[in-house]
Design an enzyme around this catalytic site. Sequence first.
Site, short mmCIF file in Angstrom:
data_model
loop_
_atom_site.label_atom_id
_atom_site.label_comp_id
_atom_site.label_asym_id
_atom_site.label_seq_id
_atom_site.Cartn_x
_atom_site.Cartn_y
_atom_site.Cartn_z
N ARG A 63 -6.69 -7.44 -10.91
CA ARG A 63 -7.40 -8.66 -11.32
C ARG A 63 -8.79 -8.26 -11.83
NH1 ARG A 63 -8.27 -8.24 -5.61
NH2 ARG A 63 -10.45 -7.64 -5.39
N HIS A 86 -16.48 -4.53 5.32
CA HIS A 86 -15.60 -4.63 4.15
C HIS A 86 -15.97 -5.75 3.20
CE1 HIS A 86 -13.46 -1.64 6.30
NE2 HIS A 86 -13.29 -2.45 7.32
N LYS A 109 0.79 -1.23 0.00
CA LYS A 109 0.00 0.00 0.00
C LYS A 109 0.82 1.27 0.00
CE LYS A 109 -4.32 -1.42 1.90
NZ LYS A 109 -5.42 -0.92 2.68
N GLU A 129 -3.31 7.54 8.33
CA GLU A 129 -3.95 8.47 7.41
C GLU A 129 -5.04 9.27 8.10
OE1 GLU A 129 -5.67 6.23 4.24
OE2 GLU A 129 -3.76 6.02 3.18
#
Length: 661
Positions: free
Chosen positions: A302, A240, A121, A205
């Site tokens: 993907r 999620h 990330k 963040e």
Amino acid sequence: MSIAEKLPSILIANRGEIACRVIRTAQRLGLRTIAVYSEADAEALFVQMADEAYPIGPAPARESYLDADKILAVAKQAGAACIHPGYGFLSENADFAEACAAAGIVFVGPPASAIRAMGLKDAAKALVEKANVPVVPGYHGAEQGADFLRGEARRIGYPVLIKAVAGGGGKGMRRVERPEDFDEALASAQREGQNAFGDARVLVEKYVLSPRHVEIQVFGDSHGNVVHLYERDCSLQRRHQKVIEEAPAPGMTAEVRAAMGRAATEAARAVGYVGAGTVEFIADGREGLQADRFYFMEMNTRLQVEHPVTEAITGLDLVGLQLKVAAGEPLGFAQQDVRATGHAVEARLYAEDPEKGFLPSTGKLWALQFPEGEGIRIDTGVEAGDTVTPFYDPMIAKVIAHGATRDEALDRLGEALGETLVAGPRTNLAFLKALTEAQGFRDGPFDTGFIERNLSALGAEPQPLDAAAVAAAALQLEEERQLAGLTLASERADGEHRSPWLDADAFSLMPRPPLGLPLNVDGERIEARIEWHEDGAIVSLPGHDIGEGEHEVALAEAEPGAYFALHRGRQTAVSLFDPFGVDLDAAAGSGGVVKAPMHGKLIALFVSVGDAVVKGQRLAIVEAMKMEHVLTAPRDGTVSEVAGVPGSQVAEGAKVVVLGE
Ligand code: MV4
């Protein structure tokens, strides 16, 4: 030269609905299709569909679908020209992509270098930032000391989000509201990152408020062309896990789309992207989508589960395009050629129980039926008679609806869900149907917290007994009992062994007395009362209102004398009461027994026998599927039993802590 001339055969290194999906297009294009399957999938639909199929090992994915060497050996033996990895499993494994190339087999996906570049990330963010793609303000550096990171959090400003560098899907992610909570959240995120990915590094963040998940489908070819195929809104999630996805995104404007599309294609170009990819953005949704309020999150290298909504609005076959690009051909169209028509929505039908915290549910699919209709597409990899096992993702199907407008698409989706029948495992069918009708979702705007805030209104809590379903099953069971000539104990009170009401002559001469029919309803003993009138029978259940049934009850027979009554997307298991067949544990209810939600490892235990606890208090943490699940007290009480020690394995449903009064 056609695609099939360049790539005459394809091995699908995946299973279930995506394997079926890839096979369909590959066969249409004339490729020989080769399936690989685990012991659990020998009879599966995708194995039947493929031209050839090879076993690759036991059910656990590590020993089959994740075994790169085994799959490559089969590919060589079968003479596969290319390998499609689907999603999950080996799809984002750069080493596997490289190994394919080394074996002279085309990997249907991006270059290994692009997979690697987007895999971490922090590195991915730094990379796209250089290409002028907006990223969330935060610290993405190498320094990992707690004091330093706490200082960065203060500089960034609370609330902040700590994320495992190698994370994804919410794993190793902690939202922190206040400085005093920072250290505990950091330790937990680091532990989860270490356990799940072998990497404890994190980034910090600014937390984006009212977050919306908007992603852009991109496509690159080996001739340097990169285009985007519009966006998808995947904000309707739970923990999620995407639940309903749609395209285009509600509230999207031409200006924001142009900005997001440009950012996405720039991110793809920055890593030399080829093939299908998705660039995920998080948008601050407080004041609608704005061109300066979205940020790059990650790129998925993907084909994604939700690609059918993009196919519906663009009319493109994304698997067909993947194969075209893999064959070395140019995409054959430019950005301005990509058109979108109407609106598409996709609902993921899962074997899980929304009334029990969305616990995965397994077992045989006694019945499975989908509707056909205008604008309706069903992508599934199972059929009636198959079993949903605990080894793989419990998705049963994707129900996709396309319409001229968002309302029409949602109406069609709701109707299709209403006509879908599933018996056996518990499913989220009723929950999905409720979502299609939820005013807040219909009207928008909605963010990623919508489901969690509306669980109760969406029926995701224990529901009362479905009396209409039980009544329908009771009548059916009573009719069968009469046909079979079975007597109830109550009818034998006078010593007779055959009920006079089962005798046609007697029946015609006397009015029939009411009957108490003992039933087993989802493991609980309930007596249905049946009264006969001139124009039929009336069923009542003590303490339950059956109501006027405007919705049909469908009955799916499991075994003789046992039905799944399917009603409004829910199922109720009803059989003639058999005192020896009752699941006493289930009938007794969980009370103070706190059980492991899934197979996993007990990593922390906060209480011991004799401790007084209050409702909601943390009792233990079970790590399962690489995520931490906190077990809390269902009520006030005193700990009377603790099963297991930290580090021990726990089975799904095994008791972890027992509370006394
Ligand atoms: C965020 C965020 C708010 N602020 N980052 C969740 C999964 C991962 N891909 C990124 N996620 C988030 N990152 C910042 N700086 C909120 C989320 C988030 C979320 C993002 C997309 C879809 C659903 C979500 C649900 C909760 C939190």
